[in-house]
Design a protein around this motif. Sequence first.
Motif, PDB file in Angstrom:
ATOM      1  N   ALA A 158      20.646  38.726  36.819  1.00 26.28           N
ATOM      2  CA  ALA A 158      20.539  37.759  37.913  1.00 26.28           C
ATOM      3  C   ALA A 158      19.335  36.839  37.704  1.00 26.28           C
ATOM      4  CB  ALA A 158      20.443  38.492  39.237  1.00 26.28           C
ATOM      5  N   CYS A 159      18.895  36.718  36.449  1.00 24.44           N
ATOM      6  CA  CYS A 159      17.682  35.955  36.142  1.00 24.44           C
ATOM      7  C   CYS A 159      17.803  34.468  36.484  1.00 24.44           C
ATOM      8  CB  CYS A 159      17.310  36.134  34.673  1.00 24.44           C
ATOM      9  SG  CYS A 159      16.703  37.788  34.308  1.00 24.44           S
ATOM     10  N   GLN A 160      19.045  33.984  36.672  1.00 22.51           N
ATOM     11  CA  GLN A 160      19.227  32.571  37.037  1.00 22.51           C
ATOM     12  C   GLN A 160      19.843  32.437  38.434  1.00 22.51           C
ATOM     13  OE1 GLN A 160      21.421  30.582  33.896  1.00 22.51           O
ATOM     14  NE2 GLN A 160      19.904  31.118  32.335  1.00 22.51           N
ATOM     15  N   ALA A 161      19.832  33.509  39.217  1.00 22.97           N
ATOM     16  CA  ALA A 161      20.683  33.495  40.412  1.00 22.97           C
ATOM     17  C   ALA A 161      20.019  34.035  41.683  1.00 22.97           C
ATOM     18  CB  ALA A 161      21.961  34.275  40.125  1.00 22.97           C
ATOM     19  N   HIS A 162      18.741  33.745  41.893  1.00 30.10           N
ATOM     20  CA  HIS A 162      18.023  34.229  43.079  1.00 30.10           C
ATOM     21  C   HIS A 162      18.600  33.599  44.339  1.00 30.10           C
ATOM     22  CE1 HIS A 162      15.554  33.346  39.551  1.00 30.10           C
ATOM     23  NE2 HIS A 162      14.822  34.402  39.816  1.00 30.10           N
ATOM     24  N   GLY A 163      19.367  34.370  45.090  1.00 29.63           N
ATOM     25  CA  GLY A 163      19.894  33.851  46.358  1.00 29.63           C
ATOM     26  C   GLY A 163      21.306  33.301  46.253  1.00 29.63           C
ATOM     27  N   LEU A 246      12.479  29.489  49.242  1.00 32.01           N
ATOM     28  CA  LEU A 246      13.576  29.572  48.262  1.00 32.01           C
ATOM     29  C   LEU A 246      14.916  29.097  48.828  1.00 32.01           C
ATOM     30  CD1 LEU A 246      14.651  30.351  45.492  1.00 32.01           C
ATOM     31  CD2 LEU A 246      14.764  32.737  46.255  1.00 32.01           C
ATOM     32  N   LYS A 247      15.231  29.507  50.053  1.00 30.26           N
ATOM     33  CA  LYS A 247      16.531  29.113  50.634  1.00 30.26           C
ATOM     34  C   LYS A 247      16.646  27.594  50.716  1.00 30.26           C
ATOM     35  CE  LYS A 247      18.854  32.687  53.130  1.00 30.26           C
ATOM     36  NZ  LYS A 247      18.302  33.787  53.953  1.00 30.26           N
ATOM     37  N   ALA A 248      15.599  26.964  51.203  1.00 24.44           N
ATOM     38  CA  ALA A 248      15.610  25.501  51.340  1.00 24.44           C
ATOM     39  C   ALA A 248      15.702  24.844  49.960  1.00 24.44           C
ATOM     40  CB  ALA A 248      14.360  25.036  52.081  1.00 24.44           C
ATOM     41  N   TRP A 249      14.991  25.395  48.989  1.00 22.67           N
ATOM     42  CA  TRP A 249      15.041  24.827  47.628  1.00 22.67           C
ATOM     43  C   TRP A 249      16.450  24.943  47.040  1.00 22.67           C
ATOM     44  CZ3 TRP A 249      10.044  27.684  45.645  1.00 22.67           C
ATOM     45  CH2 TRP A 249       8.905  26.965  46.053  1.00 22.67           C
ATOM     46  N   ILE A 341      27.688  20.928  26.015  1.00 23.93           N
ATOM     47  CA  ILE A 341      26.913  21.084  27.251  1.00 23.93           C
ATOM     48  C   ILE A 341      25.566  20.366  27.201  1.00 23.93           C
ATOM     49  CG2 ILE A 341      27.914  23.207  28.151  1.00 23.93           C
ATOM     50  CD1 ILE A 341      25.846  24.790  26.588  1.00 23.93           C
ATOM     51  N   LEU A 342      25.190  19.823  28.352  1.00 24.09           N
ATOM     52  CA  LEU A 342      23.889  19.180  28.499  1.00 24.09           C
ATOM     53  C   LEU A 342      23.381  19.442  29.919  1.00 24.09           C
ATOM     54  CD1 LEU A 342      21.865  17.295  26.988  1.00 24.09           C
ATOM     55  CD2 LEU A 342      22.927  15.405  28.239  1.00 24.09           C
ATOM     56  N   SER A 343      22.167  19.994  30.007  1.00 21.05           N
ATOM     57  CA  SER A 343      21.578  20.277  31.322  1.00 21.05           C
ATOM     58  C   SER A 343      20.720  19.087  31.743  1.00 21.05           C
ATOM     59  CB  SER A 343      20.713  21.534  31.263  1.00 21.05           C
ATOM     60  OG  SER A 343      21.431  22.608  30.674  1.00 21.05           O
ATOM     61  N   LEU A 344      20.999  18.559  32.930  1.00 21.43           N
ATOM     62  CA  LEU A 344      20.268  17.391  33.445  1.00 21.43           C
ATOM     63  C   LEU A 344      19.054  17.829  34.252  1.00 21.43           C
ATOM     64  CD1 LEU A 344      23.221  15.140  34.709  1.00 21.43           C
ATOM     65  CD2 LEU A 344      22.109  15.171  32.448  1.00 21.43           C
ATOM     66  N   PRO A 345      18.098  16.915  34.454  1.00 24.53           N
ATOM     67  CA  PRO A 345      16.950  17.253  35.303  1.00 24.53           C
ATOM     68  C   PRO A 345      17.431  17.809  36.645  1.00 24.53           C
ATOM     69  CG  PRO A 345      16.586  15.129  34.273  1.00 24.53           C
ATOM     70  CD  PRO A 345      17.993  15.530  33.938  1.00 24.53           C
ATOM     71  N   MET A 346      16.853  18.912  37.076  1.00 27.68           N
ATOM     72  CA  MET A 346      17.285  19.563  38.314  1.00 27.68           C
ATOM     73  C   MET A 346      16.133  20.370  38.867  1.00 27.68           C
ATOM     74  SD  MET A 346      19.180  20.720  40.731  1.00 27.68           S
ATOM     75  CE  MET A 346      20.912  20.274  40.596  1.00 27.68           C
ATOM     76  N   PHE A 347      15.550  19.871  39.950  1.00 30.44           N
ATOM     77  CA  PHE A 347      14.493  20.615  40.639  1.00 30.44           C
ATOM     78  C   PHE A 347      14.442  20.107  42.073  1.00 30.44           C
ATOM     79  CE2 PHE A 347      11.581  16.988  40.091  1.00 30.44           C
ATOM     80  CZ  PHE A 347      12.094  16.397  38.938  1.00 30.44           C
ATOM     81  N   PRO A 348      14.058  21.006  43.012  1.00 31.72           N
ATOM     82  CA  PRO A 348      14.179  20.640  44.428  1.00 31.72           C
ATOM     83  C   PRO A 348      13.295  19.469  44.852  1.00 31.72           C
ATOM     84  CG  PRO A 348      13.306  22.890  44.168  1.00 31.72           C
ATOM     85  CD  PRO A 348      13.703  22.426  42.823  1.00 31.72           C
ATOM     86  N   GLU A 349      12.243  19.202  44.069  1.00 27.64           N
ATOM     87  CA  GLU A 349      11.341  18.106  44.435  1.00 27.64           C
ATOM     88  C   GLU A 349      11.877  16.754  43.958  1.00 27.64           C
ATOM     89  OE1 GLU A 349      10.425  20.809  42.640  1.00 27.64           O
ATOM     90  OE2 GLU A 349       9.598  21.936  44.316  1.00 27.64           O
ATOM     91  N   MET A 350      13.050  16.766  43.308  1.00 31.97           N
ATOM     92  CA  MET A 350      13.594  15.545  42.712  1.00 31.97           C
ATOM     93  C   MET A 350      13.775  14.450  43.755  1.00 31.97           C
ATOM     94  SD  MET A 350      16.663  15.755  39.992  1.00 31.97           S
ATOM     95  CE  MET A 350      16.782  14.333  38.923  1.00 31.97           C
ATOM     96  N   LYS A 351      13.307  13.258  43.416  1.00 32.12           N
ATOM     97  CA  LYS A 351      13.414  12.143  44.365  1.00 32.12           C
ATOM     98  C   LYS A 351      14.723  11.396  44.141  1.00 32.12           C
ATOM     99  CE  LYS A 351       8.425  11.338  44.572  1.00 32.12           C
ATOM    100  NZ  LYS A 351       8.074  12.165  43.368  1.00 32.12           N
ATOM    101  N   GLU A 352      15.183  10.782  45.216  1.00 31.55           N
ATOM    102  CA  GLU A 352      16.382   9.950  45.191  1.00 31.55           C
ATOM    103  C   GLU A 352      16.361   8.978  43.991  1.00 31.55           C
ATOM    104  OE1 GLU A 352      18.893  10.407  47.131  1.00 31.55           O
ATOM    105  OE2 GLU A 352      19.956   8.713  46.260  1.00 31.55           O
ATOM    106  N   GLU A 353      15.225   8.324  43.777  1.00 31.22           N
ATOM    107  CA  GLU A 353      15.141   7.335  42.686  1.00 31.22           C
ATOM    108  C   GLU A 353      15.301   8.005  41.326  1.00 31.22           C
ATOM    109  OE1 GLU A 353      13.225   7.553  45.767  1.00 31.22           O
ATOM    110  OE2 GLU A 353      11.395   7.185  44.590  1.00 31.22           O
TER     111      GLU A 353
END
Length: 366
Positions: A158-163, A246-249, A341-353
């Motif tokens: 579950a190393c990639q699946a918290h929640g 974590l839940k909100a993120w 496969i290609l992983s795109l930038p993905m983080f909760p702080e990501m801005k709309e722009e």
Amino acid sequence: MPVPFLDLPGQYQNLKQEIDAALQSVISRGAFAGGPFVEEFEKKFADFCGVQHCIGLHSGTAALTLLLQAYDIGPRDEVIVPVNTFIATAEAVSILGASPIFVDCEESSGLIDVSKIEAKVSQKTKAIIPVHLYGQPADMEEILNIAKRHNLLVFEDACQAHGALYKSKSMGSLTHGAAFSFYPGKNLGAFGEAGAVTTNDPTIAHTICMLREHGQSSKYHHDLVGWNERMDGIQGAVLLVKLTHLKAWNEKRRSIAARYKKELLGVGDIRFITEKPDRTPIYHLLVLRTAKRDALQEYLKKHDIQTGIHYPVPLHLTKAYAHLSYKKGDFPIAEHLTQEILSLPMFPEMKEEQIEEVCTAIKNFF
Ligand SMILES: *Cc1c(COP(=O)(O)O)cnc(C)c1O
């Protein structure tokens, strides 16, 4: 505007006051190795996952290894793992002297292909380790049924699946035990290395507690030959702060994923790793597929957009597992996905722009 793959300094800035106070209290109490902050985190994370026990450890790899060891997996045993995972899933099996047995993945989801598991079960098979890849739960009902038919243990990576949720149950609560990583880039990340096992089995929990501390039953009384795999106090304190977010993120990641898909579906030959029914993925990674992957990645790099490939070499073709004598073509689906496969930038702080920037660049490329 450059777009990073993730933004850990940005996350710290948002939590600076809480985190600084937590670090200060670890230092002033001298609670560095294990200790009260780790214990409190273990309780809170067990509650978060809906399990009885959480054992804080030094990494996700240690969590996998100690979990298997506590269940007595060792030489002569075989453990079934997906071929397209981070190497640690198989490494834990190998470190204990057991043999990882690889299984190909489904093309649409990248998850272990449950229809191919039973053919790999032998007299020596002891366990299956499904990986909730990219933050999406594996087909747990089918896997648990196979395990029941053949009397096998099941452990979640579950190393990639918290929640993440499967039929409204939290990852880490579905099997004999689960391994979590809190490596800084995970959805719940420490300020260094950290991991944990979750389980509902009190005996296993107790064994793992001993194993992480040189097999001690009490100070300097060693009942087992173990390891030094405690969680640092600083990591426990940082994780306690971050767990409250974590839940909100995870929600935020899901909305970013939806945004990407809305913008990019129909552009060129782009497809995405699909969401399966009855589960709530947490988008540790947002993975697209295109036949022009290498050129697209190069183009994005030129435009200061960081991407990743998870993972560029399926385990059967790594040098580390060359001794197993697999060859190209043995796991055709995983080999094919690896090219696309290609992983795109993905983080909760990501801005709309930033999302806009990535999508525009991809549209321009095509
Ligand atoms: C990160 C990860 C691990 C290992 O975790 P560490 O904390 O880096 O040891 C294991 N399996 C998977 C699928 C991972 O993503």
